[in-house]
Motif scaffolding. Structure first.
Motif, PDB file in Angstrom:
ATOM      1  N   SER A   1       0.527  25.326 -36.239  1.00 26.07           N
ATOM      2  CA  SER A   1       0.390  26.778 -36.410  1.00 26.07           C
ATOM      3  C   SER A   1      -0.964  27.252 -35.891  1.00 26.07           C
ATOM      4  O   SER A   1      -1.049  28.290 -35.217  1.00 26.07           O
ATOM      5  CB  SER A   1       0.551  27.157 -37.888  1.00 26.07           C
ATOM      6  OG  SER A   1       1.847  26.843 -38.358  1.00 26.07           O
ATOM      7  N   ASP A   2      -2.019  26.500 -36.198  1.00 22.37           N
ATOM      8  CA  ASP A   2      -3.348  26.899 -35.739  1.00 22.37           C
ATOM      9  C   ASP A   2      -3.444  26.858 -34.218  1.00 22.37           C
ATOM     10  O   ASP A   2      -4.034  27.759 -33.596  1.00 22.37           O
ATOM     11  CB  ASP A   2      -4.408  25.991 -36.361  1.00 22.37           C
ATOM     12  CG  ASP A   2      -4.697  26.334 -37.810  1.00 22.37           C
ATOM     13  OD1 ASP A   2      -4.177  27.356 -38.298  1.00 22.37           O
ATOM     14  OD2 ASP A   2      -5.436  25.568 -38.459  1.00 22.37           O
ATOM     15  N   VAL A   3      -2.889  25.814 -33.592  1.00 18.96           N
ATOM     16  CA  VAL A   3      -2.923  25.731 -32.130  1.00 18.96           C
ATOM     17  C   VAL A   3      -2.110  26.861 -31.515  1.00 18.96           C
ATOM     18  O   VAL A   3      -2.524  27.486 -30.525  1.00 18.96           O
ATOM     19  CB  VAL A   3      -2.403  24.360 -31.650  1.00 18.96           C
ATOM     20  CG1 VAL A   3      -2.186  24.355 -30.139  1.00 18.96           C
ATOM     21  CG2 VAL A   3      -3.388  23.259 -32.031  1.00 18.96           C
ATOM     22  N   MET A   4      -0.966  27.177 -32.118  1.00 22.22           N
ATOM     23  CA  MET A   4      -0.132  28.240 -31.565  1.00 22.22           C
ATOM     24  C   MET A   4      -0.800  29.605 -31.739  1.00 22.22           C
ATOM     25  O   MET A   4      -0.702  30.469 -30.860  1.00 22.22           O
ATOM     26  CB  MET A   4       1.240  28.233 -32.225  1.00 22.22           C
ATOM     27  CG  MET A   4       2.316  28.879 -31.368  1.00 22.22           C
ATOM     28  SD  MET A   4       3.958  28.602 -32.031  1.00 22.22           S
ATOM     29  CE  MET A   4       4.938  29.027 -30.588  1.00 22.22           C
ATOM     30  N   PHE A   5      -1.489  29.804 -32.858  1.00 23.64           N
ATOM     31  CA  PHE A   5      -2.202  31.070 -33.040  1.00 23.64           C
ATOM     32  C   PHE A   5      -3.369  31.163 -32.062  1.00 23.64           C
ATOM     33  O   PHE A   5      -3.653  32.234 -31.512  1.00 23.64           O
ATOM     34  CB  PHE A   5      -2.704  31.211 -34.479  1.00 23.64           C
ATOM     35  CG  PHE A   5      -3.050  32.630 -34.844  1.00 23.64           C
ATOM     36  CD1 PHE A   5      -2.098  33.483 -35.364  1.00 23.64           C
ATOM     37  CD2 PHE A   5      -4.329  33.129 -34.636  1.00 23.64           C
ATOM     38  CE1 PHE A   5      -2.409  34.793 -35.685  1.00 23.64           C
ATOM     39  CE2 PHE A   5      -4.654  34.445 -34.945  1.00 23.64           C
ATOM     40  CZ  PHE A   5      -3.678  35.280 -35.473  1.00 23.64           C
ATOM     41  N   ALA A   6      -4.036  30.034 -31.812  1.00 20.03           N
ATOM     42  CA  ALA A   6      -5.117  30.017 -30.823  1.00 20.03           C
ATOM     43  C   ALA A   6      -4.582  30.367 -29.439  1.00 20.03           C
ATOM     44  O   ALA A   6      -5.228  31.103 -28.674  1.00 20.03           O
ATOM     45  CB  ALA A   6      -5.786  28.653 -30.803  1.00 20.03           C
TER      46      ALA A   6
END
Length: 412
Positions: free
Chosen positions: A259-264
């Motif tokens: 989720s964090d990578v996709m939000f980044a």
């Protein structure tokens, strides 16, 4: 490298929905635009249970669903024309692009061709789409390209042997549904390549040239420089990448890290939609025709050398990256902070397995003149780079990259 106007600008979809499981909101969002829906994806994604669930939910909600599952990597022009021709008489109301960057760019390109006819080449360039287009909803399945929120569609023109762009706010998706659960099945190699792409977007957007555009330029140009709002997106994206990339590599099933990578990657897309990318992307395009390496690995391999080229022109920005990535402190000399930031970006690229020298892409000294000549023709990207780009500069940078020379040279 000063935003003298104090400008803040981003272009964005009308609706952005982020979070695990949010793909199930697609029928409600799509219903605002009609009931005849074209799903655009690739063959691998079309065979997955997640995709079949999405199609079934649309049909259960009363949609007439059409499918084009022939999206190809690097989106050839012929792919766009084939997809558009197959839908010409179906009365499509809304197009949903599900997949990686090529699938989403295919959806945007088909929207332009179905709406206005002709050849996709007619729309290459900035603001060449003559009027409104069919609404496009994007559902990304990788954390990298940012295509879910951009006003761009990148198409490879086989006859020209070059990637071309439709750059127009009229193909901006009306909605982006970003569901990190869809990345859980993403192959490890694709996860790595798209993460490298997103990281390069964040670095190039944060260090892009502020252009202090006139009102006329704001109305007629897509890439109008870095600004206060794009910097906010870059800062958040870099912070998230710094903490999440190692966790994704260690455990691809870690949904929080995904989720964090996709939000980044979303943050990166929001930034480059206004700033554009720069030298790494300009140089990677002709390299792609040589080694046929994944785009993300291509720009990732170039990034260490592009960062060194740009360091004298964007020292403050690289120093800020060092502080954002928690490898530099404000009491250190600015140049030390900047170098620490660059080294941390390189470490993040290494973590995902990205190559950091150009021989790994199949590039040799014999290719240097050809690549340098083609790179500087990408004017739209060259003008975004903080350091001036000439054929000679690019050629010297390529020689450094082939040798893997990551010393602190002051000129390539």
């Amino acid at each position: 490298m000063q935003n003298r106007l104090g400008l803040g600008l981003v272009r964005q979809p009308r609706t952005v929905l982020f979070g695990p499981g949010q793909r199930r909101q697609l029928p409600q969002i799509a219903a605002s635009y009609g009931r005849r829906c074209l799903l655009v994806t690739d063959a691998r994604m079309a065979s997955t249970p997640e995709f079949q669930e999405i199609a079934a939910q649309l049909e259960a909600a009363g949609f007439v669903v059409f499918l084009y599952d022939g999206a190809l990597p690097d989106l050839p022009r012929a792919n766009v024309m084939e997809a558009a021709a197959a839908q010409a008489d179906r009365g499509i109301d809304v197009i949903v692009g599900i997949g990686g960057g090529s699938s989403m760019d295919l959806a945007k390109s088909v929207s332009a061709v179905l709406s206005h006819g002709g050849d996709v080449r007619d729309y290459f360039g900035e603001f060449q789409v003559p009027g409104p287009t069919l609404p496009v909803i994007t559902v990304p399945t990788t954390g990298g390209t940012g295509a879910e929120v951009t006003s761009l569609a990148i198409v490879f023109d086989e006859e020209r042997g070059a990637k071309m762009a439709i750059a127009d706010v009229r193909i901006e998706p009306v909605a982006a549904i970003i569901d990190p659960e869809l990345t859980l099945s993403c192959p490890r190699g694709l996860t790595a390549a798209t993460a490298a792409d997103a990281l390069s977007h964040l670095v190039e957007a944060f260090t892009a040239r502020p252009k202090n555009p006139t009102p006329e330029q704001l109305a007629t140009q897509i890439y109008v420089g870095k600004n206060r709002i794009t910097d906010l997106f870059c800062a958040e994206g870099l912070r998230l990448m710094n903490g999440a990339l190692a966790r994704v590599v260690a455990n691809p099933a870690d949904l929080e890290a995904r989720s964090d990578v996709m939000f980044a990657a979303y943050c990166a897309g929001m930034a480059i939609n206004t700033t554009g990318t720069a030298a790494a992307h300009a140089i990677q395009s002709p390299i792609a025709a040589i080694g046929h390496v994944a785009h993300g690995f291509g720009v990732g391999a170039l990034l260490p050398y592009v960062m060194r080229l740009n360091l004298p022109y964007a020292t403050a920005e690289f120093a800020a990256i060092g502080r954002l990535l928690e490898v530099a402190g404000p009491d250190q000399p600015e140049l030390e902070q900047a170098r620490a930031g660059i080294e941390r970006i390189e470490r993040l690229l290494e973590l995902v397995g990205a190559p950091l020298e150009l021989r790994a892409l199949g590039v040799t000294e014999d290719h240097v003149a050809q690549i340098a000549s083609a790179s500087v023709k990408a004017t739209r990207l060259v003008l975004n780079n903080p350091a001036p780009l000439t054929e000679a500069t690019v050629a010297a940078l390529l020689v450094r990259g082939i040798a893997g020379d990551r010393s602190w040279w002051t000129a390539p």
